[in-house]
Design a protein around this motif. Sequence first.
Motif, PDB file in Angstrom:
ATOM      1  N   GLU A 126       0.833  -1.212   0.000  1.00 10.53           N
ATOM      2  CA  GLU A 126       0.000   0.000   0.000  1.00 10.53           C
ATOM      3  C   GLU A 126       0.865   1.259   0.000  1.00 10.53           C
ATOM      4  OE1 GLU A 126      -3.267   0.976  -0.229  1.00 10.53           O
ATOM      5  OE2 GLU A 126      -3.430  -1.061  -1.002  1.00 10.53           O
ATOM      6  N   ILE A 127       1.983   1.219   0.710  1.00 11.44           N
ATOM      7  CA  ILE A 127       2.887   2.368   0.747  1.00 11.44           C
ATOM      8  C   ILE A 127       3.436   2.636  -0.653  1.00 11.44           C
ATOM      9  CG2 ILE A 127       5.108   3.221   1.628  1.00 11.44           C
ATOM     10  CD1 ILE A 127       4.485   1.706   4.243  1.00 11.44           C
ATOM     11  N   LEU A 128       3.863   1.584  -1.343  1.00 16.67           N
ATOM     12  CA  LEU A 128       4.365   1.716  -2.708  1.00 16.67           C
ATOM     13  C   LEU A 128       3.279   2.275  -3.623  1.00 16.67           C
ATOM     14  CD1 LEU A 128       6.600   1.179  -4.837  1.00 16.67           C
ATOM     15  CD2 LEU A 128       5.589  -1.098  -5.110  1.00 16.67           C
ATOM     16  N   ASN A 129       2.081   1.731  -3.523  1.00 22.35           N
ATOM     17  CA  ASN A 129       0.965   2.178  -4.350  1.00 22.35           C
ATOM     18  C   ASN A 129       0.699   3.671  -4.122  1.00 22.35           C
ATOM     19  OD1 ASN A 129      -1.266   1.189  -6.186  1.00 22.35           O
ATOM     20  ND2 ASN A 129      -2.443   2.239  -4.598  1.00 22.35           N
ATOM     21  N   ALA A 164       7.262 -13.699 -10.673  1.00 24.69           N
ATOM     22  CA  ALA A 164       6.222 -13.851  -9.649  1.00 24.69           C
ATOM     23  C   ALA A 164       6.126 -12.583  -8.794  1.00 24.69           C
ATOM     24  CB  ALA A 164       6.520 -15.065  -8.770  1.00 24.69           C
ATOM     25  N   PHE A 165       7.277 -11.967  -8.486  1.00 18.96           N
ATOM     26  CA  PHE A 165       7.290 -10.718  -7.726  1.00 18.96           C
ATOM     27  C   PHE A 165       6.589  -9.623  -8.521  1.00 18.96           C
ATOM     28  CE2 PHE A 165       9.322  -6.637  -6.710  1.00 18.96           C
ATOM     29  CZ  PHE A 165       9.065  -6.560  -5.356  1.00 18.96           C
ATOM     30  N   LYS A 166       6.919  -9.526  -9.796  1.00 13.69           N
ATOM     31  CA  LYS A 166       6.303  -8.517 -10.661  1.00 13.69           C
ATOM     32  C   LYS A 166       4.787  -8.693 -10.698  1.00 13.69           C
ATOM     33  CE  LYS A 166       6.011  -7.052 -15.473  1.00 13.69           C
ATOM     34  NZ  LYS A 166       6.515  -7.251 -16.834  1.00 13.69           N
ATOM     35  N   GLU A 167       4.334  -9.913 -10.909  1.00 12.80           N
ATOM     36  CA  GLU A 167       2.890 -10.177 -10.977  1.00 12.80           C
ATOM     37  C   GLU A 167       2.206  -9.817  -9.658  1.00 12.80           C
ATOM     38  OE1 GLU A 167       1.198 -10.871 -13.711  1.00 12.80           O
ATOM     39  OE2 GLU A 167       3.114 -10.794 -14.781  1.00 12.80           O
ATOM     40  N   SER A 168       2.869 -10.103  -8.550  1.00 16.22           N
ATOM     41  CA  SER A 168       2.321  -9.782  -7.234  1.00 16.22           C
ATOM     42  C   SER A 168       2.177  -8.269  -7.053  1.00 16.22           C
ATOM     43  CB  SER A 168       3.225 -10.362  -6.142  1.00 16.22           C
ATOM     44  OG  SER A 168       2.832  -9.911  -4.872  1.00 16.22           O
ATOM     45  N   LEU A 194       1.950  -5.971  -9.471  1.00 20.35           N
ATOM     46  CA  LEU A 194       0.922  -5.457 -10.379  1.00 20.35           C
ATOM     47  C   LEU A 194      -0.481  -5.770  -9.876  1.00 20.35           C
ATOM     48  CD1 LEU A 194       2.541  -6.271 -13.848  1.00 20.35           C
ATOM     49  CD2 LEU A 194       2.303  -4.024 -12.759  1.00 20.35           C
ATOM     50  N   GLU A 195      -0.623  -6.906  -9.243  1.00 20.18           N
ATOM     51  CA  GLU A 195      -1.927  -7.302  -8.705  1.00 20.18           C
ATOM     52  C   GLU A 195      -2.315  -6.458  -7.486  1.00 20.18           C
ATOM     53  OE1 GLU A 195      -3.390 -11.085  -6.177  1.00 20.18           O
ATOM     54  OE2 GLU A 195      -2.433 -11.570  -8.094  1.00 20.18           O
ATOM     55  N   LYS A 196      -1.329  -6.156  -6.635  1.00 16.13           N
ATOM     56  CA  LYS A 196      -1.605  -5.465  -5.373  1.00 16.13           C
ATOM     57  C   LYS A 196      -1.522  -3.935  -5.467  1.00 16.13           C
ATOM     58  CE  LYS A 196       0.093  -9.394  -2.709  1.00 16.13           C
ATOM     59  NZ  LYS A 196       1.187  -9.887  -1.880  1.00 16.13           N
ATOM     60  N   CYS A 197      -1.016  -3.421  -6.583  1.00 15.96           N
ATOM     61  CA  CYS A 197      -0.892  -1.973  -6.773  1.00 15.96           C
ATOM     62  C   CYS A 197      -1.759  -1.526  -7.947  1.00 15.96           C
ATOM     63  CB  CYS A 197       0.556  -1.573  -7.041  1.00 15.96           C
ATOM     64  SG  CYS A 197       1.638  -1.722  -5.637  1.00 15.96           S
ATOM     65  N   PRO A 198      -2.985  -1.128  -7.670  1.00 19.99           N
ATOM     66  CA  PRO A 198      -3.884  -0.730  -8.763  1.00 19.99           C
ATOM     67  C   PRO A 198      -3.430   0.508  -9.529  1.00 19.99           C
ATOM     68  CG  PRO A 198      -4.896  -0.331  -6.613  1.00 19.99           C
ATOM     69  CD  PRO A 198      -3.624  -1.073  -6.366  1.00 19.99           C
ATOM     70  N   VAL A 199      -2.500   1.274  -8.961  1.00 27.75           N
ATOM     71  CA  VAL A 199      -2.044   2.493  -9.621  1.00 27.75           C
ATOM     72  C   VAL A 199      -1.413   2.196 -10.981  1.00 27.75           C
ATOM     73  CG1 VAL A 199       0.251   2.563  -8.548  1.00 27.75           C
ATOM     74  CG2 VAL A 199      -0.846   4.692  -9.251  1.00 27.75           C
ATOM     75  N   TYR A 200      -0.807   1.036 -11.151  1.00 29.04           N
ATOM     76  CA  TYR A 200      -0.170   0.704 -12.429  1.00 29.04           C
ATOM     77  C   TYR A 200      -1.192   0.694 -13.565  1.00 29.04           C
ATOM     78  CZ  TYR A 200       4.287  -0.333 -10.208  1.00 29.04           C
ATOM     79  OH  TYR A 200       5.470  -0.227  -9.529  1.00 29.04           O
ATOM     80  N   LYS A 201      -2.345   0.066 -13.337  1.00 33.61           N
ATOM     81  CA  LYS A 201      -3.389   0.039 -14.366  1.00 33.61           C
ATOM     82  C   LYS A 201      -4.106   1.379 -14.453  1.00 33.61           C
ATOM     83  CE  LYS A 201      -4.673  -4.784 -14.744  1.00 33.61           C
ATOM     84  NZ  LYS A 201      -5.678  -5.792 -14.454  1.00 33.61           N
TER      85      LYS A 201
END
Length: 194
Positions: free
Chosen positions: A58-61, A99-103, A105-112
């Motif tokens: 969440e902090i990263l996002n 796997a880290f990348k996919e995780s 992207l899944e947990k940080c909606p800001v990318y999409k």
Amino acid sequence: ESIVQTFSEAAEGVDVVVVEGLLQTEDFPLGAQLNKQIAQTLSADVILVSSFQSEDVEILNREIEIACTEYNGQVAGSIINKAKIPCEHELPSAQEAEAFKESILEKCPVYKKRKVDFIGAVPFANNLLAPRTLDVAKLINAKAIFMGEMSTRRVTQIELCARTVPNMMHVMKTGTLIVTPADRSDIILSLIHI
């Protein structure tokens, strides 16, 4: 003006110019504001480099979301530095990195949401924190007698030695920078032969 002039000179005959931003600290609180002004002046896309050492995605996002807002959509992508990528060995395999990348992207909606590319992650590794022998030599203005692998070897430990060679054998190992008086030729010669 000097930034634009320097940029124009550097951009001559090349496709991409990388301009490293300033780090905002307590001593230098204007870093982020200057970065924004430089990016706007140069009409540059911004690539965020985030240090992600916690487990809180969440902090990263939130960091990326705030940066996207500050840079008015100029954020093209992000790189995660010092990423704690779960892995079996010191450095992650291609599958573990994916796997880290996919995780992320899944947990940080800001990318999409903001259409920010995940460019990559630099894994946390102790050996990357250690300076290269060449960097230490430049820092102290040392003259290298034999360059060897100075550009790739890392200093992980520093030992101050003025003992006889038999009494210091335990510190003579890879990664150790030995600091010794110049008149201790016995120590210097023993180090050359390791």
